[in-house]
Enzyme design. Structure first.
Site, PDB file in Angstrom:
ATOM      1  N   ASP A 191      40.033  48.307  41.400  1.00 34.31           N
ATOM      2  CA  ASP A 191      41.158  47.780  42.166  1.00 34.31           C
ATOM      3  C   ASP A 191      40.846  47.761  43.663  1.00 34.31           C
ATOM      4  OD1 ASP A 191      44.120  47.098  42.363  1.00 34.31           O
ATOM      5  OD2 ASP A 191      43.992  48.844  43.673  1.00 34.31           O
ATOM      6  N   GLU A 238      38.354  43.343  41.501  1.00 35.41           N
ATOM      7  CA  GLU A 238      39.528  42.649  42.005  1.00 35.41           C
ATOM      8  C   GLU A 238      39.293  42.339  43.485  1.00 35.41           C
ATOM      9  OE1 GLU A 238      44.325  43.270  42.659  1.00 35.41           O
ATOM     10  OE2 GLU A 238      42.813  44.604  43.483  1.00 35.41           O
TER      11      GLU A 238
END
Length: 835
Positions: free
Chosen positions: A429, A484
């Site tokens: 992330d 991401e």
């Protein structure tokens, strides 16, 4: 960071912690600075190094002032091995395949060489002083609480502490008899002997690290490497407690199933365990395993991506403000419960990825890693100091990725989840925040390469990600690792040895933004086929993407699901099959299917869907908070909507299942053949090929095209493979599935400009409005030949053991076996949709 001209590879590697071979105490090494073309004397402490005296012979190392009073001083010597390693590093930085794949990166060769050199030098240091990268990543076997012969040993790196104690239930929270000892480099340790043959610290009992810092104040913190943490749910805003987790053999979960093979194209089901119940409460790992995993498998996904696994004290953070990196989130159960979930997924043939957050840290002090920052210098902390240590938008702390102990902590964290829980990979992330010093805040990336290679690039973080991917793929070659990143950093999805950062996939984050823009701001007749096609295909060649129309991000409060954008309040009253569908419902279901399917088929080499969106979950996600009176009403999944036979949600779910099965049968996501032959703006039609399938998407709200001519590559006979307008998908059944479509040659073979839409063949189809239809080429002669060969040479009973002698037949029958897994009542429908 990069200099404007030359690059001086000088970086603080932080504290180099070593384990003494003499006892279980820890000795921390030096702050090392890589300084080119310098040989110096290295001062070392009395502790033995794992690799003997190699530290003393390592060139280019400049030690900082020693803290030991009894250090010895030995001159550094350059050996043949050192010179060989140096020459290998130099050679590797010159062989950058990424520059061959994209010649446009040529002007930035120096930056790639610098980052590769930094990576190679960092890995060499780790190999020499820790044994290997893999050994370095076993920090959890020493740090934290670990059982050794005759007792429990606890180690904690806290250089800023002046005194320290271990407290907990086992000593009545009085640490006066359990004072810890500090070595010269800030590692505190204590051994708690067993009592009468039993552990002095019982399993599942609470513990904390108590220390005094420079202002004389004593504070209690959770051990940084704690493997489980709990909170008293009956007390509002109660702090978390660390829990010593060491269950007896009878209570330990033993894995039963092997990891499933790595799929060429991941079809990912993104899920949040806590909000997976249909009831307004927090669901458990075991409930998810028993109730949700079968749904995922039934819809033909091959991978589950789990959010919010790492402990986070604030539920509403969606799991992204991590407080305890090695601890399973206790809201949904114990570590053994999570193992049950992962093992059951493996038993169903599902791989499991974890949403890992190494981009920032919760700023919580009492129960988070931030509690170890008491104003010390950055080399004695997990974080940068000053503004560089804070993320202003996320209100969180930022790691110092050049610090040796931070590298140990984070790399060990990855290995912990792979080894202990059998995860099959990670979705990292917040990569954009890591890649740049500006963290992407108020930056509109345009694709200009100068945006990626400048002083804004955080090379320390880049090198950490290269090390992380190198480690993961070394431990688990079949791991799937996804980044991401919204910036589009070149090389992010290429292997480290090519000069890339090493991720297997990147998320295609621009695609959902495009759909939201269309749904919010454009009428149907304003939809541009060229713009949609360009947005879906705008990705770097040779860097794989995971496409998605919507993830959890698009569903959180302030936004809403695509289904709710399309149908709004009519979803509350118009989804019953007992009444005729309104125009809004008819349009909404049709476009929901088309948006998700064209995203999957054209947007990448993998596909992702967030839990519930496969059946058009209404509304949005809103975690319990002050603003909603701590309600769980919109923090759940309404499975009853798709399970109720007379509601139209079942149609969107059935189509989701069918489009996944289409890829399972034809493997079009793995095909490099992706050709958009037509973007008809007037007719609102997009025609493209993926593999040998031909896709026809008609976005026009009204027009039906009878005899619509579509181009294709291969000549022959084509039939319908998947039709969104089929009755079983809530459509109107306007396309015949038993119709043969024969091709006609177009122009001169081998001369594209003479062909139809640059395709050498064409056939004609019926294309109703707001539908998508996929056509496959019928290869009857090939299939019949395969079946005849099998029937002559192989008996049914011998088929399984003789499959390697009949590769074509094996492939054919495997497809039939997969079809046989469909529940009996659905077999007829699947026969209508597929071969």
């Amino acid at each position: 960071m990069f200099g404007s001209l030359g690059f001086l590879p000088k970086t603080d590697l932080g504290f180099l912690t070593q384990f003494s071979s003499k006892d279980s105490s820890l000795a921390t090494g030096r702050n090392l600075f890589i300084a080119p073309q310098q040989l110096t004397k290295v001062r070392v402490g009395p502790g033995k190094l794992p690799l003997g005296s190699r530290l003393l012979r390592m060139p280019r190392l400049l030690s900082t002032q020693t803290r030991a009073n009894h250090d010895s001083t030995i001159p550094a010597v350059v050996t043949d091995d050192d010179l060989s390693a140096m020459m290998k590093i130099e050679a590797n930085t010159k062989k950058l395949r990424i520059l061959e794949l994209d010649p446009g990166l040529g002007p930035y060769k120096g930056q790639f060489e610098y980052r590769m050199k930094r990576f190679a030098e960092q890995k060499t240091l780790i190999d020499q002083h820790e044994g290997s990268l893999e050994e370095f990543a076993k920090g959890y076997l020493k740090f934290g609480l670990n059982r050794e012969e005759g007792g429990i040993v606890y180690h904690e790196w806290a250089p800023a502490a002046e005194e320290a104690q271990l407290i907990g239930d086992f000593n009545g929270w009085d640490g006066s008899n359990h004072k810890m000892e500090r070595n010269e480099f800030g590692v505190w340790h204590i051994k708690i002997p067993d009592f009468d043959g039993n552990s002095a610290i019982p399993h599942n009992s609470r513990v904390k690290f108590r220390f005094k810092h420079s202002n004389g104040v004593w504070v209690d913190r959770l051990p940084a490497w704690i493997k489980y943490a709990t909170v008293d749910s009956t007390r509002f805003a109660a702090p978390y407690d660390g829990v010593y987790w060491d269950p007896p053999a009878s209570e330990r979960y033993e894995f039963k199933y092997p990891r499933p093979p790595k799929p060429e194209a991941p079809r990912i089901y993104e899920a949040h365990v806590g909000m997976s119940s249909s009831e307004p409460r927090v669901s458990s790992y075991r409930e998810f395993a028993d109730n949700v995993l079968p749904r995922i498998r039934a819809n033909n996904y091959n991978t589950v991506q789990l959010m919010a696994i790492m402990e986070h004290s604030y539920y509403g953070s969606f799991g992204y403000h991590v407080t305890n990196f090695f601890a399973v989130s206790s809201r949904s159960g114990t570590p053994e419960d999570l193992k049950y979930l992962i093992d059951k997924a493996h038993g169903l043939g599902l791989r499991v990825l974890m949403d890992v957050v190494h981009s920032h840290v919760s700023n919580n002090i009492t129960d988070g890693l931030n509690g170890y920052d008491v104003g010390q210098a950055t080399q004695d902390s997990y974080f940068h100091t000053g503004e560089r240590g804070y993320h202003t938008l996320w209100d969180s702390r930022l790691f110092n990725y050049s610090n040796w102990e931070v590298l140990r902590f984070l790399l060990s964290n990855l290995r912990w989840w792979l080894d202990e829980f059998k995860f099959d990979g990670f979705r990292f992330d917040g990569i954009t925040s890591m890649l740049y010093h500006h963290h992407g805040i108020n930056i509109a990336f345009t694709g200009d390469y100068n945006e990626y290679f400048s002083e804004s690039t955080d090379v320390d973080a880049v090198v950490y990600m290269m090390l992380a991917n190198d480690l993961i793929h070394s431990l688990l070659p079949d791991a799937t690792v996804i980044a991401e990143d919204v910036s589009g950093m070149p090389g992010l999805g290429r292997p480290v040895d090519e000069g890339g950062i090493g991720f297997d996939f990147r998320l295609a984050m621009a695609i959902p933004d495009k759909w939201i823009d269309y749904l919010k701001n454009k009428n149907d007749d304003e939809w541009s086929m060229i713009d949609i096609s360009r947005s879906l295909t705008n990705r770097r060649y040779t860097e794989k993407c995971i496409a998605y129309a919507e993830s959890h991000d698009q569903s959180i409060v302030g936004d809403k699901t695509i289904a709710f954008f399309l149908m709004e309040d009519e979803m509350y009253s118009g989804m019953s099959c007992l009444m005729e569908a309104s125009p809004a419902i008819d349009r909404g279901i049709a476009l929901h299917k088309m948006i998700h399917f064209i995203t999957m088929a054209l947007g990448g080499e993998g596909y992702l869907n967030f839990m519930g969106n496969e059946f058009g979950h209404p509304e949005w996600i809103d975690f319990p908070r002050v603003g909603n009176d701590w309600s769980y009403e919109k923090c759940r999944r309404q499975w009853d909507l798709v399970d109720t036979e007379h509601l139209r949600y079942k149609f969107m779910n059935a189509f989701d299942k069918a489009m996944n099965l289409l890829d399972e049968k034809f493997s079009f996501l793995t095909s490099a053949k992706q050709i958009v032959s037509s973007t008809d703006e007037d007719g609102k039609v997009i025609v493209f090929e993926r593999g040998d399938l031909v896709f026809v998407f008609n976005f026009h709200p009204d027009n039906t095209y009878d005899g619509y001519k579509v181009g294709c590559d291969l000549p022959g006979k084509y039939r319908v493979a998947l039709d969104s307008d089929a009755w079983e998908f809530g459509g109107h059944g306007r396309v015949g599935h038993d119709v043969d479509h024969f091709t006609s040659p177009e122009g001169i073979p081998g001369i594209p400009e003479t062909n139809f839409n640059n395709r050498p063949n064409s056939f004609k189809v019926l294309s109703p409005p707001r539908t998508c239809v996929v056509y496959y080429r019928v290869e009857e002669d090939i299939l019949n030949k395969t079946i005849d060969e099998v029937s002559l040479e192989v008996d049914d009973k011998d088929l399984e053991e003789d499959t390697e002698n009949f590769p074509e037949a094996t492939c054919f029958f495997e497809s039939e076996v997969e079809s046989s897994k469909i529940p009996k009542e659905e077999e007829d429908d699947d026969d209508k949709r597929f071969i």
